[in-house]
Design an enzyme around this catalytic site. Sequence first.
Site, PDB file in Angstrom:
ATOM      1  N   GLU A 113     -11.955 -31.901  -6.370  1.00  0.00           N
ATOM      2  CA  GLU A 113     -11.648 -30.885  -7.432  1.00  0.00           C
ATOM      3  C   GLU A 113     -11.315 -30.205  -5.761  1.00  0.00           C
ATOM      4  O   GLU A 113     -11.747 -30.692  -4.548  1.00  0.00           O
ATOM      5  CB  GLU A 113     -13.171 -30.193  -7.604  1.00  0.00           C
ATOM      6  CG  GLU A 113     -13.180 -30.870  -9.134  1.00  0.00           C
ATOM      7  CD  GLU A 113     -14.101 -29.514 -10.148  1.00  0.00           C
ATOM      8  OE1 GLU A 113     -14.366 -29.000 -10.696  1.00  0.00           O
ATOM      9  OE2 GLU A 113     -15.356 -30.401 -10.302  1.00  0.00           O
ATOM     10  N   HIS A 241     -11.355 -18.423 -12.660  1.00  0.00           N
ATOM     11  CA  HIS A 241     -10.633 -19.806 -12.416  1.00  0.00           C
ATOM     12  C   HIS A 241      -8.784 -19.726 -13.122  1.00  0.00           C
ATOM     13  O   HIS A 241      -8.640 -19.756 -13.922  1.00  0.00           O
ATOM     14  CB  HIS A 241     -10.692 -20.617 -13.774  1.00  0.00           C
ATOM     15  CG  HIS A 241     -11.185 -22.024 -13.049  1.00  0.00           C
ATOM     16  ND1 HIS A 241     -10.667 -22.807 -13.629  1.00  0.00           N
ATOM     17  CD2 HIS A 241     -11.879 -22.962 -12.764  1.00  0.00           C
ATOM     18  CE1 HIS A 241     -10.145 -24.111 -13.259  1.00  0.00           C
ATOM     19  NE2 HIS A 241     -11.266 -24.494 -13.130  1.00  0.00           N
ATOM     20  N   ARG A 288      -9.906 -22.299  -4.892  1.00  0.00           N
ATOM     21  CA  ARG A 288      -9.512 -21.293  -6.620  1.00  0.00           C
ATOM     22  C   ARG A 288      -8.648 -20.175  -6.221  1.00  0.00           C
ATOM     23  O   ARG A 288      -8.447 -19.205  -6.570  1.00  0.00           O
ATOM     24  CB  ARG A 288     -10.788 -21.612  -7.569  1.00  0.00           C
ATOM     25  CG  ARG A 288     -11.037 -22.593  -8.226  1.00  0.00           C
ATOM     26  CD  ARG A 288     -12.801 -22.226  -9.054  1.00  0.00           C
ATOM     27  NE  ARG A 288     -12.474 -23.330  -9.146  1.00  0.00           N
ATOM     28  CZ  ARG A 288     -13.563 -23.662  -9.604  1.00  0.00           C
ATOM     29  NH1 ARG A 288     -14.133 -22.718  -9.868  1.00  0.00           N
ATOM     30  NH2 ARG A 288     -14.046 -24.352 -10.098  1.00  0.00           N
ATOM     31  N   HIS A 349     -14.249 -16.450 -13.918  1.00  0.00           N
ATOM     32  CA  HIS A 349     -14.867 -17.419 -14.588  1.00  0.00           C
ATOM     33  C   HIS A 349     -16.749 -17.477 -13.609  1.00  0.00           C
ATOM     34  O   HIS A 349     -17.163 -18.194 -14.441  1.00  0.00           O
ATOM     35  CB  HIS A 349     -14.514 -18.569 -13.539  1.00  0.00           C
ATOM     36  CG  HIS A 349     -14.690 -19.968 -14.007  1.00  0.00           C
ATOM     37  ND1 HIS A 349     -14.965 -20.626 -15.273  1.00  0.00           N
ATOM     38  CD2 HIS A 349     -15.140 -20.752 -13.070  1.00  0.00           C
ATOM     39  CE1 HIS A 349     -15.297 -21.777 -14.991  1.00  0.00           C
ATOM     40  NE2 HIS A 349     -15.674 -22.368 -13.655  1.00  0.00           N
ATOM     41  N   ARG A 384     -16.877 -19.422  -4.345  1.00  0.00           N
ATOM     42  CA  ARG A 384     -17.664 -20.883  -4.436  1.00  0.00           C
ATOM     43  C   ARG A 384     -17.349 -22.106  -4.670  1.00  0.00           C
ATOM     44  O   ARG A 384     -15.484 -21.723  -5.144  1.00  0.00           O
ATOM     45  CB  ARG A 384     -17.895 -20.054  -5.842  1.00  0.00           C
ATOM     46  CG  ARG A 384     -19.327 -22.281  -6.320  1.00  0.00           C
ATOM     47  CD  ARG A 384     -19.541 -21.887  -8.040  1.00  0.00           C
ATOM     48  NE  ARG A 384     -18.675 -21.391  -8.986  1.00  0.00           N
ATOM     49  CZ  ARG A 384     -18.391 -22.204  -9.676  1.00  0.00           C
ATOM     50  NH1 ARG A 384     -18.834 -23.536  -9.483  1.00  0.00           N
ATOM     51  NH2 ARG A 384     -16.831 -22.264 -10.158  1.00  0.00           N
TER      52      ARG A 384
HETATM   53  P1  FAD Z   1     -26.649 -20.125 -18.190  1.00  0.00           P
HETATM   54  O1  FAD Z   1     -26.010 -21.563 -18.451  1.00  0.00           O
HETATM   55  O2  FAD Z   1     -25.694 -19.479 -18.528  1.00  0.00           O
HETATM   56  O3  FAD Z   1     -28.054 -20.318 -18.927  1.00  0.00           O
HETATM   57  C1  FAD Z   1     -28.087 -18.671 -18.979  1.00  0.00           C
HETATM   58  C2  FAD Z   1     -28.686 -18.124 -20.309  1.00  0.00           C
HETATM   59  O4  FAD Z   1     -29.097 -16.909 -20.790  1.00  0.00           O
HETATM   60  C3  FAD Z   1     -28.040 -18.605 -21.525  1.00  0.00           C
HETATM   61  O5  FAD Z   1     -29.669 -19.106 -22.295  1.00  0.00           O
HETATM   62  C4  FAD Z   1     -28.087 -17.231 -22.017  1.00  0.00           C
HETATM   63  O6  FAD Z   1     -28.426 -17.429 -24.093  1.00  0.00           O
HETATM   64  C5  FAD Z   1     -29.387 -15.951 -21.645  1.00  0.00           C
HETATM   65  N1  FAD Z   1     -29.637 -15.107 -21.423  1.00  0.00           N
HETATM   66  C6  FAD Z   1     -28.604 -14.299 -20.906  1.00  0.00           C
HETATM   67  N2  FAD Z   1     -29.453 -13.242 -21.200  1.00  0.00           N
HETATM   68  C7  FAD Z   1     -30.182 -13.602 -21.894  1.00  0.00           C
HETATM   69  C8  FAD Z   1     -31.170 -11.915 -21.472  1.00  0.00           C
HETATM   70  N3  FAD Z   1     -30.728 -10.328 -22.309  1.00  0.00           N
HETATM   71  N4  FAD Z   1     -32.181 -12.568 -23.240  1.00  0.00           N
HETATM   72  C9  FAD Z   1     -32.948 -14.205 -23.631  1.00  0.00           C
HETATM   73  N5  FAD Z   1     -31.481 -14.646 -22.826  1.00  0.00           N
HETATM   74  C10 FAD Z   1     -30.207 -14.392 -21.985  1.00  0.00           C
HETATM   75  N6  FAD Z   1     -20.217 -25.229 -12.481  1.00  0.00           N
HETATM   76  C11 FAD Z   1     -20.468 -26.452 -11.536  1.00  0.00           C
HETATM   77  O7  FAD Z   1     -21.529 -26.342 -10.936  1.00  0.00           O
HETATM   78  N7  FAD Z   1     -18.988 -27.226 -12.611  1.00  0.00           N
HETATM   79  C12 FAD Z   1     -18.389 -27.279 -13.539  1.00  0.00           C
HETATM   80  O8  FAD Z   1     -17.553 -28.501 -14.037  1.00  0.00           O
HETATM   81  C13 FAD Z   1     -18.484 -26.283 -14.061  1.00  0.00           C
HETATM   82  N8  FAD Z   1     -17.680 -25.846 -15.008  1.00  0.00           N
HETATM   83  C14 FAD Z   1     -18.334 -24.893 -15.698  1.00  0.00           C
HETATM   84  C15 FAD Z   1     -16.578 -24.546 -16.805  1.00  0.00           C
HETATM   85  C16 FAD Z   1     -16.643 -23.823 -17.806  1.00  0.00           C
HETATM   86  C17 FAD Z   1     -15.840 -23.385 -18.899  1.00  0.00           C
HETATM   87  C18 FAD Z   1     -17.963 -22.149 -17.112  1.00  0.00           C
HETATM   88  C19 FAD Z   1     -17.901 -21.341 -18.377  1.00  0.00           C
HETATM   89  C20 FAD Z   1     -18.562 -22.612 -16.767  1.00  0.00           C
HETATM   90  C21 FAD Z   1     -18.589 -23.837 -15.362  1.00  0.00           C
HETATM   91  N9  FAD Z   1     -18.883 -23.442 -13.946  1.00  0.00           N
HETATM   92  C22 FAD Z   1     -19.488 -24.887 -13.777  1.00  0.00           C
HETATM   93  C23 FAD Z   1     -20.823 -22.947 -14.179  1.00  0.00           C
HETATM   94  C24 FAD Z   1     -21.487 -23.180 -14.558  1.00  0.00           C
HETATM   95  O9  FAD Z   1     -21.792 -23.445 -15.536  1.00  0.00           O
HETATM   96  C25 FAD Z   1     -22.587 -22.118 -14.287  1.00  0.00           C
HETATM   97  O10 FAD Z   1     -22.467 -21.538 -13.329  1.00  0.00           O
HETATM   98  C26 FAD Z   1     -24.062 -22.704 -14.841  1.00  0.00           C
HETATM   99  O11 FAD Z   1     -24.117 -23.351 -15.704  1.00  0.00           O
HETATM  100  C27 FAD Z   1     -25.223 -21.245 -14.778  1.00  0.00           C
HETATM  101  O12 FAD Z   1     -26.492 -22.053 -14.930  1.00  0.00           O
HETATM  102  P2  FAD Z   1     -27.826 -21.068 -15.428  1.00  0.00           P
HETATM  103  O13 FAD Z   1     -28.059 -22.085 -15.879  1.00  0.00           O
HETATM  104  O14 FAD Z   1     -27.390 -20.378 -14.370  1.00  0.00           O
HETATM  105  O15 FAD Z   1     -27.171 -19.806 -16.795  1.00  0.00           O
HETATM  106  C1  SIN Z   2     -14.139 -27.257 -14.004  1.00  0.00           C
HETATM  107  O1  SIN Z   2     -13.956 -28.201 -13.650  1.00  0.00           O
HETATM  108  O2  SIN Z   2     -12.455 -26.549 -12.736  1.00  0.00           O
HETATM  109  C2  SIN Z   2     -14.724 -25.987 -12.900  1.00  0.00           C
HETATM  110  C3  SIN Z   2     -15.854 -26.515 -11.990  1.00  0.00           C
HETATM  111  C4  SIN Z   2     -16.503 -25.003 -11.437  1.00  0.00           C
HETATM  112  O3  SIN Z   2     -16.717 -24.249 -11.698  1.00  0.00           O
HETATM  113  O4  SIN Z   2     -17.171 -25.276 -10.602  1.00  0.00           O
END
Ligand code: FAD
Ligand code: SIN
Length: 524
Positions: A113, A241, A288, A349, A384
């Site tokens: 990537e 993104h 990015r 993103h 990032r």
């Molecule tokens: P999340 O997985 O977002 O979980 C947050 C949780 O908190 C959810 O369950 C939500 O409901 C809960 N929550 C929020 N507020 C409250 C509240 N007030 N009360 C109770 N619950 C609450 N990163 C990579 O490294 N590689 C990738 O390929 C990649 N692709 C991506 C593609 C997309 C489309 C997106 C949107 C993001 C991508 N990212 C990627 C970023 C990555 O997915 C996230 O940064 C990461 O998954 C965050 O994980 P987390 O556990 O911190 O939060």
């Molecule tokens: C992507 O698959 O392009 C998202 C990867 C990332 O947000 O780290």
Amino acid sequence: MEEKFDFLVIGSGLAGLSFALKVAEKGKVCIVTKSKITETNTSYAQGGIASVTYEPDSFEKHIQDTLICGDGLCNPQVVRMVVEEAPQRIRELIDWGVKFDTTEDGHFDLAREGGHSENRILHYKDITGAEIQRALSKKVSEHPNITVYENHFAIDIITQHHLGVLVKRYYNNIECYGAYVLDCDHGNIKTILAKVTLMATGGIGNVYHTTTNPPTATGDGIAMVYRAKGIVEDMEFVQFHPTALYNPGERPSFLITEALRGFGAILRNQNGEEFMHKYDPRGSLAPRDIVARAIDTEMKHSGHDYVFLDARHIDKKALFEHFPNIYQKCLSIGIDMSKDMIPVAPAAHYLCGGIKVDINGRSWINRLYAAGETACTGLHGANRLASNSLLEAAVFAHRAAIDAIAHFYEYQIPNGIPAWNDEGTSNPEEMILITQSMKETQQIMSSYVAIVRSNLRLQRAAQRINLIYEETEELYKRSKISRILCELRNLVEVSYLIIKSAQQRKQSIGLHYNVDYPPKNKTT
Ligand code: FAD
Ligand code: SIN
């Protein structure tokens, strides 16, 4: 209604679930999540998770790529630690049942990537996040020490403030005893007490009009911690993104993974010309911030709302095998990516900033940890590196769990914590006040505080957001609590924090680009 646990986890993405699985070996855990357990940013992740796996890749290369992308603002100690611990966390995910694609000879199929000097992204087709979420949700549901409350919205963390004690804002002086949580199905507010709380509430994408994030990403954890007088930092670094599918009216925007560019797809403008080499020698695979700004510039020049991603030259079978989800999605709106170019535009993103934590995930508030996208660890600096966020979530959830396990038995929960008091409040007379303020906030942030900023735009955004802030606080004081009202309040507070940080940063660096402070030695 009061409930007591050893550990409270707010959020059910990779950070929350992996922390829960670890601490559940030592105590009782409650996970609250505001929607279904699987409705997380984690579930949407496509490209994969970065980790050094085989030579010629090396820790030093991954470290350098991360530091370069972070534009001088990463914490080098944190970068080294995360990169070196990555292989252990990957092994653990595999032990928990996560599948990653392999090649015919049994090696991991590593993708590339933007900003990575080697192929180092472990992935499961183009739905890596959904696979991680599936495996961890299953593990958690089977664990006897873990209680999961879905449709439970954390409103505020509980501190000495709720006992009527005034505490000054020093490191570790304020203590967290759990959270007030709205049971969205029944409308009652629970007092969930815990010796240790983990904030794992994910991102803030919904601060903007166009985002790849699901509706749950409203920055609740950051707003809660800010209200409780914790420290929040680096909020100006919002990552857009470059390639979300341009499909007007669709929210969230569907992501076209950067791995497709890593596989050879090329960005083209409305005239069909490859344009990225005008901006950066790395072309379509530049980091990015550079690609998103270049697209923004091209869109402004042409007057169109999108550019194109061209994958037509890539073998159709390989496209279908590696990107089945994207292929199907494009087909569903009449685009065959083996024959047609894909219209794409940048979308909000990822937030690099958030709740300030140390190397063990401890926030400034005692007994409160933060991990995942809501935390600011020092890994990302001003920008990032792709696929470093799932990795960061896994590494910091692990370190926070180890630290919490070492200390939780020392903590007592004080008596006399009051139940939530909603005396004198009533249901808001007009829902439109809430929904309209939310749309206005998103419009302001997208118009003035997005990829390209200026002092004047930031000043205008600050004035507009202050007005919405005052209106929202007024509404909040007299209204019965609802999820949407709390989300509005949090979105407005997070917007305020982004604008304030952007105004304080008197330079263009990484994701923060202000035309009044032109960057040195940069072409965009
Ligand atoms: P999340 O997985 O977002 O979980 C947050 C949780 O908190 C959810 O369950 C939500 O409901 C809960 N929550 C929020 N507020 C409250 C509240 N007030 N009360 C109770 N619950 C609450 N990163 C990579 O490294 N590689 C990738 O390929 C990649 N692709 C991506 C593609 C997309 C489309 C997106 C949107 C993001 C991508 N990212 C990627 C970023 C990555 O997915 C996230 O940064 C990461 O998954 C965050 O994980 P987390 O556990 O911190 O939060
Ligand atoms: C992507 O698959 O392009 C998202 C990867 C990332 O947000 O780290």
